[in-house]
Design a protein around this motif. Sequence first.
Motif, short mmCIF file in Angstrom:
data_model
loop_
_atom_site.label_atom_id
_atom_site.label_comp_id
_atom_site.label_asym_id
_atom_site.label_seq_id
_atom_site.Cartn_x
_atom_site.Cartn_y
_atom_site.Cartn_z
N ALA A 168 0.82 -1.21 0.00
CA ALA A 168 0.00 0.00 0.00
C ALA A 168 0.86 1.26 0.00
O ALA A 168 0.37 2.34 -0.31
N TRP A 169 2.12 1.15 0.31
CA TRP A 169 3.01 2.32 0.39
C TRP A 169 3.90 2.43 -0.84
O TRP A 169 4.92 3.10 -0.82
N GLN A 170 3.53 1.76 -1.92
CA GLN A 170 4.35 1.82 -3.13
C GLN A 170 4.48 3.27 -3.60
O GLN A 170 3.57 4.06 -3.49
N ILE A 171 5.63 3.57 -4.12
CA ILE A 171 5.90 4.90 -4.66
C ILE A 171 6.77 4.73 -5.89
O ILE A 171 7.50 3.75 -6.00
N ASP A 172 6.69 5.65 -6.79
CA ASP A 172 7.49 5.60 -8.00
C ASP A 172 8.96 5.45 -7.61
O ASP A 172 9.52 6.26 -6.90
N GLY A 196 14.02 6.16 16.29
CA GLY A 196 13.86 5.36 15.09
C GLY A 196 14.40 6.06 13.87
O GLY A 196 14.95 7.16 13.95
N ALA A 197 14.23 5.40 12.74
CA ALA A 197 14.64 5.94 11.46
C ALA A 197 13.54 5.64 10.45
O ALA A 197 13.08 4.50 10.34
N VAL A 198 13.10 6.68 9.75
CA VAL A 198 11.99 6.55 8.81
C VAL A 198 12.45 6.92 7.40
O VAL A 198 13.27 7.82 7.23
N GLU A 199 11.93 6.21 6.44
CA GLU A 199 12.18 6.55 5.04
C GLU A 199 11.32 7.76 4.71
O GLU A 199 10.15 7.81 5.09
N PRO A 200 11.86 8.77 4.01
CA PRO A 200 11.11 10.00 3.75
C PRO A 200 9.77 9.79 3.07
O PRO A 200 8.84 10.55 3.30
N HIS A 201 9.63 8.75 2.27
CA HIS A 201 8.35 8.51 1.59
C HIS A 201 7.32 7.82 2.48
O HIS A 201 6.22 7.52 2.04
N MET A 202 7.66 7.60 3.75
CA MET A 202 6.76 6.91 4.67
C MET A 202 6.15 7.86 5.71
O MET A 202 5.86 7.47 6.84
N VAL A 203 5.96 9.12 5.33
CA VAL A 203 5.27 10.10 6.18
C VAL A 203 3.90 10.32 5.56
O VAL A 203 3.79 10.79 4.43
N VAL A 204 2.86 9.95 6.30
CA VAL A 204 1.52 9.86 5.73
C VAL A 204 0.49 10.51 6.66
O VAL A 204 0.52 10.28 7.87
N ALA A 205 -0.40 11.30 6.09
CA ALA A 205 -1.53 11.84 6.85
C ALA A 205 -2.73 10.92 6.61
O ALA A 205 -3.12 10.69 5.47
N CYS A 206 -3.30 10.40 7.69
CA CYS A 206 -4.42 9.48 7.59
C CYS A 206 -5.71 10.16 8.03
O CYS A 206 -5.79 10.72 9.13
N HIS A 207 -6.71 10.11 7.15
CA HIS A 207 -8.01 10.71 7.40
C HIS A 207 -9.08 9.68 7.77
O HIS A 207 -10.26 9.98 7.72
N GLY A 251 -7.33 10.47 17.50
CA GLY A 251 -6.50 11.67 17.52
C GLY A 251 -7.24 12.93 17.91
O GLY A 251 -6.63 13.95 18.19
N GLY A 252 -8.58 12.88 17.91
CA GLY A 252 -9.35 14.05 18.30
C GLY A 252 -9.27 15.18 17.29
O GLY A 252 -9.40 16.35 17.65
N GLY A 253 -9.01 14.88 16.03
CA GLY A 253 -8.90 15.91 15.00
C GLY A 253 -9.29 15.36 13.64
O GLY A 253 -9.70 14.20 13.53
N PRO A 254 -9.12 16.16 12.60
CA PRO A 254 -9.56 15.73 11.28
C PRO A 254 -8.67 14.68 10.62
O PRO A 254 -9.10 14.01 9.69
N PHE A 255 -7.44 14.54 11.07
CA PHE A 255 -6.52 13.52 10.55
C PHE A 255 -5.35 13.39 11.51
O PHE A 255 -5.22 14.16 12.44
N ARG A 256 -4.53 12.38 11.27
CA ARG A 256 -3.29 12.22 12.04
C ARG A 256 -2.13 12.09 11.07
O ARG A 256 -2.22 11.37 10.07
N ASN A 257 -1.05 12.76 11.39
CA ASN A 257 0.19 12.64 10.64
C ASN A 257 0.98 11.49 11.27
O ASN A 257 1.21 11.49 12.47
N ASN A 258 1.37 10.51 10.45
CA ASN A 258 2.05 9.31 10.93
C ASN A 258 3.34 9.08 10.16
O ASN A 258 3.43 9.41 8.98
N VAL A 259 4.30 8.49 10.83
CA VAL A 259 5.49 7.99 10.15
C VAL A 259 5.49 6.48 10.31
O VAL A 259 5.22 5.96 11.39
N MET A 260 5.73 5.80 9.21
CA MET A 260 5.69 4.34 9.21
C MET A 260 7.10 3.80 9.42
O MET A 260 8.00 4.06 8.60
N LEU A 261 7.30 3.10 10.52
CA LEU A 261 8.62 2.57 10.87
C LEU A 261 8.59 1.05 10.90
O LEU A 261 7.74 0.44 11.56
#
Length: 163
Positions: free
Chosen positions: A9-13, A37-48, A56-66
């Motif tokens: 699901a995290w495929q990227i060009d 930790g260490a995260v790959e730059p393409h693994m920063v995702v906002a989930c709605h 999260g008590g808000g409209p979305f959460r910003n997550n890093v996938m590790l």
Amino acid sequence: MPVTRILDAWQIDRETKMTNLINVSGTCHCEKIALTGAVEPHMVVACHCKDCQVFGGGPFRNNVMLKSENISIRGDVSNYNKIGGSGAVRTQGFCGNCGTHIYAVDAGRTLYSVRAGFLDQHSSLAPVKYIFGKSAVKWLSNMSQVPWFAEGPNSKKISSNSF
């Protein structure tokens, strides 16, 4: 959901994928739990998704996938298990003392969705992908059109472009 499906699901060009890892660290509000930790730059995702909105008590959460090999956690994390939209168990990790949300993780504990707001580097972890857009709240599109204030509602007005 099997880990391979989650990772798919995290495929990227491949031409635009960055390979430099970003080191991240954070502590919960009461400092009883710490994470590095260490995260790959393409693994920063906002989930709605609805769950992120509720937890999260808000409209979305910003997550890093590790990946599990790129994360270290010190302290006693409390857990809450829920069934995700896929039907798979997702464990929500949080501080049982102060309530800070730390991560969600698959049943095999192979891929952690760490809450970016918990991390010291949160202001530089801009999402590169927005997911579950079908659940996004409609008013997000007008955020730049309403007044912004530097601090509380009686503080100086600022431009939404000033940060």
